[in-house]
Design an enzyme around this catalytic site. Structure first.
Site, PDB file in Angstrom:
ATOM      1  N   CYS A  25      -2.402  -0.537   7.465  1.00 20.49           N
ATOM      2  CA  CYS A  25      -1.590   0.682   7.379  1.00 20.49           C
ATOM      3  C   CYS A  25      -1.590   1.450   8.699  1.00 20.49           C
ATOM      4  O   CYS A  25      -0.565   2.019   9.079  1.00 20.49           O
ATOM      5  CB  CYS A  25      -2.070   1.541   6.225  1.00 20.49           C
ATOM      6  SG  CYS A  25      -1.714   0.761   4.626  1.00 20.49           S
ATOM      7  N   GLU A  52       0.991   3.827   1.890  1.00 21.96           N
ATOM      8  CA  GLU A  52       1.497   4.206   3.207  1.00 21.96           C
ATOM      9  C   GLU A  52       2.694   3.339   3.611  1.00 21.96           C
ATOM     10  O   GLU A  52       3.712   3.851   4.088  1.00 21.96           O
ATOM     11  CB  GLU A  52       0.410   4.047   4.285  1.00 21.96           C
ATOM     12  CG  GLU A  52      -0.835   4.850   4.050  1.00 21.96           C
ATOM     13  CD  GLU A  52      -1.927   4.104   3.305  1.00 21.96           C
ATOM     14  OE1 GLU A  52      -3.110   4.318   3.636  1.00 21.96           O
ATOM     15  OE2 GLU A  52      -1.618   3.303   2.390  1.00 21.96           O
ATOM     16  N   CYS A  86      -6.153   1.880   5.860  1.00 26.42           N
ATOM     17  CA  CYS A  86      -6.811   0.649   6.310  1.00 26.42           C
ATOM     18  C   CYS A  86      -6.183   0.197   7.629  1.00 26.42           C
ATOM     19  O   CYS A  86      -5.224   0.799   8.123  1.00 26.42           O
ATOM     20  CB  CYS A  86      -6.654  -0.437   5.249  1.00 26.42           C
ATOM     21  SG  CYS A  86      -4.948  -1.034   5.072  1.00 26.42           S
ATOM     22  N   HIS A 127       0.851  -1.185   0.000  1.00 27.34           N
ATOM     23  CA  HIS A 127       0.000   0.000   0.000  1.00 27.34           C
ATOM     24  C   HIS A 127       0.891   1.241   0.000  1.00 27.34           C
ATOM     25  O   HIS A 127       2.049   1.194   0.440  1.00 27.34           O
ATOM     26  CB  HIS A 127      -0.904   0.016   1.227  1.00 27.34           C
ATOM     27  CG  HIS A 127      -1.977  -1.020   1.187  1.00 27.34           C
ATOM     28  ND1 HIS A 127      -3.088  -0.954   2.003  1.00 27.34           N
ATOM     29  CD2 HIS A 127      -2.126  -2.146   0.444  1.00 27.34           C
ATOM     30  CE1 HIS A 127      -3.884  -1.991   1.755  1.00 27.34           C
ATOM     31  NE2 HIS A 127      -3.312  -2.726   0.821  1.00 27.34           N
TER      32      HIS A 127
END
Length: 169
Positions: free
Chosen positions: A92, A61, A89, A59
């Site tokens: 993260c 992040e 999410c 992801h």
């Protein structure tokens, strides 16, 4: 580049995160981008790449946190701010806490999987050993439009494929 965080605004850094989201879009990934800033300097950046990297943890992040940690030589990034175009999410949020990010700034909410204010409020759990200041809604319309346009185009392409495969052109 200035040495103080307040010399650039949240809008400035969110625009940088949007540039990385555009990179994800160009790569065919969900367009999410992130930058890590400390002392007025960008120390890490990333964009979504789980599909192209075959990595479910890739992801924006997480990639930005990895980049920042490698650049500064420490996995703890206290004093840093993470800017991301989409509400993080649960995975993260965990990485943000473990990375000791001091502040999280995000663009648009993620109603289905957002773990800051939408589906969950993970950073408000009292059991966490690190507290993260949060600011949401920075350039929300721009960040949200990028995501909405991506999924709208994807649905339209899917609809056209279905129409063509059924012979109803």
């Amino acid at each position: 580049m200035p040495d103080r965080d307040d010399e650039y605004t949240d809008d400035y850094w969110m625009k940088r995160a949007l540039e990385h989201a555009d990179m994800a879009l160009a790569a065919g990934e969900v367009p999410v981008g992130a930058v890590v800033v400390r002392n007025g300097r960008e120390i890490g950046a990333g964009f979504n790449a789980p599909i192209s990297s075959c990595d479910p943890t890739a992801h924006a992040e997480v990639r930005a946190l990895r980049d920042a940690a490698a650049r500064v030589g420490n996995y703890r990034l206290s004093g840093a701010t993470l800017y991301v175009t989409l509400e993080p999410c649960t995975m993260c949020v965990g990485a943000i806490v473990h990375g000791r990010i001091s502040r999280l700034v995000y663009g648009t909410t993620e109603p289905k999987a957002g773990a800051v204010e939408s589906a969950r409020k993970s950073l408000q759990d009292g059991h966490l050993n690190w507290q993260v200041e949060t600011t949401g809604g920075v350039l929300a319309s721009q960040c949200g439009a990028l995501i909405q346009n991506f999924f709208s185009a994807r649905r339209e392409a899917h609809r056209l494929r279905n129409k063509q495969s059924s012979g109803k052109e």
